[in-house]
Design a protein around this motif. Structure first.
Motif, PDB file in Angstrom:
ATOM      1  N   ARG A 185      32.565  42.563  16.813  1.00 52.38           N
ATOM      2  CA  ARG A 185      34.002  42.680  17.065  1.00 52.38           C
ATOM      3  C   ARG A 185      34.559  41.396  17.673  1.00 52.38           C
ATOM      4  O   ARG A 185      35.642  40.918  17.285  1.00 52.38           O
TER       5      ARG A 185
ATOM      6  N   ALA B  96      27.504  45.875  17.910  1.00 50.16           N
ATOM      7  CA  ALA B  96      28.885  46.104  17.489  1.00 50.16           C
ATOM      8  C   ALA B  96      29.871  45.279  18.307  1.00 50.16           C
ATOM      9  O   ALA B  96      30.864  44.765  17.775  1.00 50.16           O
ATOM     10  N   THR B  97      29.595  45.128  19.611  1.00 50.80           N
ATOM     11  CA  THR B  97      30.489  44.346  20.463  1.00 50.80           C
ATOM     12  C   THR B  97      30.525  42.895  20.014  1.00 50.80           C
ATOM     13  O   THR B  97      31.593  42.279  19.946  1.00 50.80           O
TER      14      THR B  97
ATOM     15  N   ALA C 106      30.510  52.082  21.476  1.00 47.63           N
ATOM     16  CA  ALA C 106      30.201  51.288  20.283  1.00 47.63           C
ATOM     17  C   ALA C 106      28.702  51.121  20.122  1.00 47.63           C
ATOM     18  O   ALA C 106      28.157  51.244  19.016  1.00 47.63           O
TER      19      ALA C 106
ATOM     20  N   ALA D  42      34.482  48.833  19.745  1.00 50.94           N
ATOM     21  CA  ALA D  42      34.070  47.807  20.703  1.00 50.94           C
ATOM     22  C   ALA D  42      35.272  47.136  21.373  1.00 50.94           C
ATOM     23  O   ALA D  42      36.372  47.105  20.816  1.00 50.94           O
TER      24      ALA D  42
ATOM     25  N   GLY E 262      30.371  51.387  14.619  1.00 57.12           N
ATOM     26  CA  GLY E 262      30.830  51.324  16.007  1.00 57.12           C
ATOM     27  C   GLY E 262      31.644  50.090  16.321  1.00 57.12           C
ATOM     28  O   GLY E 262      32.165  49.961  17.435  1.00 57.12           O
TER      29      GLY E 262
END
Length: 328
Positions: free
Chosen positions: A253, A249-250, A318, A292, A288
């Motif tokens: 993002r 998810a990071t 996240a 993030a 998530g």
């Protein structure tokens, strides 16, 4: 006319090592890797105007050099620049002659800072601008060089991510026969055609088969792994970043924030469709992603500990949501 010095300029992790490796298979080419030679030479005559830091006072040094040039060189700064350009050309020439080649290729991606200076200092040079989908560049930087558990882990690549695209796009608009622009994706899809075009641009006698480079020489600077794992360009490298975006998810993002930061116009000038990139990212968006950390939190200098802790918690939350979503 054959140009004896060719520069490959790009964002780092944009495929410059691959391109250099393929061109180096030509018998008349010497490709020593990333020289970085021109950066300190250019900054030596314009340091304080480029935010260059030095152990001595850069502004005082620039003033002192300027006074020397004005009082002692009849041609002023034009003569100074010409002499520095000739000095650089002699260094490249010595390396080229020692290798017994007709052309030397200096593949230094961060020459994106000084593209116009290269054209001015070495008038008979050629510049290959290599562009790659910036989201894939970001993904590759994260995969190759960073520890994503650290807050601000992209701050060392701020220029590569936030400055390079605009500078490369600006260089693409220069009406100059010494500049050739090429997309990484087009090179990978049809390497034979584009390598033929590049050989003609450089002034080489065209030969077939450069795309099958076999093995790449390992160097201190350049791609540390990808180009060494294969013997030719790989089509799956084009959309590999989407696999990473779907997994973390990071990462998703950061890529989406990066797309938004660059904006529709700049992406279009670089040859990419913002709407298409958005659709591709949206299709793989993991749960998530909204929790993030943002791109700005990762390219800025490290904040104070309370802020760092909050960013870490966002990343952890996240990741947990993403894992729960996959488990479900």
């Amino acid at each position: 006319m054959t140009s004896s010095v060719v520069f490959i300029v790009s964002q780092p992790r944009a495929g410059s090592t691959l391109l250099q490796t393929m061109l180096s298979r030509h018998d008349d080419v010497h490709a020593p890797g990333e020289a970085w030679l021109m950066l300190p030479l250019v900054h030596a005559i314009a340091g304080s105007r480029r935010d260059v830091q030095s152990p001595y006072d850069q502004c005082l040094a620039d003033d002192a050099v300027g006074e020397f040039v004005r009082e002692n060189l009849s041609g002023g700064w034009s003569e100074m620049q010409a002499e520095i350009g000739r000095a650089a050309a002699r260094i490249y020439e010595a390396a080229r002659v020692r290798a017994g080649a007709s052309v030397l290729i200096d593949k230094t991606p961060r020459y994106y800072w000084i593209i116009e200076d290269l054209l001015s200092l070495i008038p008979d040079c050629r510049i290959i601008l290599l562009r790659r989908n910036p989201l894939a560049v970001l993904s590759s930087i994260m995969e190759t060089w960073t520890r994503r558990t650290r807050v601000g882990f992209l701050k060392d690549y701020r220029g590569d991510l936030l400055e390079a695209p605009a500078r490369i796009a600006a260089a693409m608009s220069i009406q100059d026969d010494r500049i050739h622009s090429l997309r990484y994706e087009d090179l990978v899809r049809d390497p034979a055609q584009h390598l033929m075009q590049l050989q003609s641009f450089i002034g080489l006698q065209p030969v077939d088969g450069l795309q099958h480079y076999g093995s790449a020489e390992r160097r201190t600077y350049g791609d540390p792994k990808g180009v060494h794992q294969h013997a030719a360009a790989q089509l799956d490298s084009i959309e590999k970043y989407l696999q990473r975006a779907a997994t973390r998810a990071t990462d998703w993002r950061l890529m989406d924030d990066y797309r938004r930061h660059l904006g529709h116009d700049l992406l279009h000038r670089l040859g990419y469709d913002d709407d298409a990139l958005k659709r591709q990212l949206d299709a793989v968006k993991p749960l998530g992603a909204a929790l993030a950390p943002t791109l700005s939190s990762q390219v800025s200098p490290r904040p104070a500990e309370p802020r760092r802790s909050a960013i870490r918690l966002r990343r952890m939350a996240a990741d947990v949501v993403t894992k729960l979503g996959k488990a479900a």
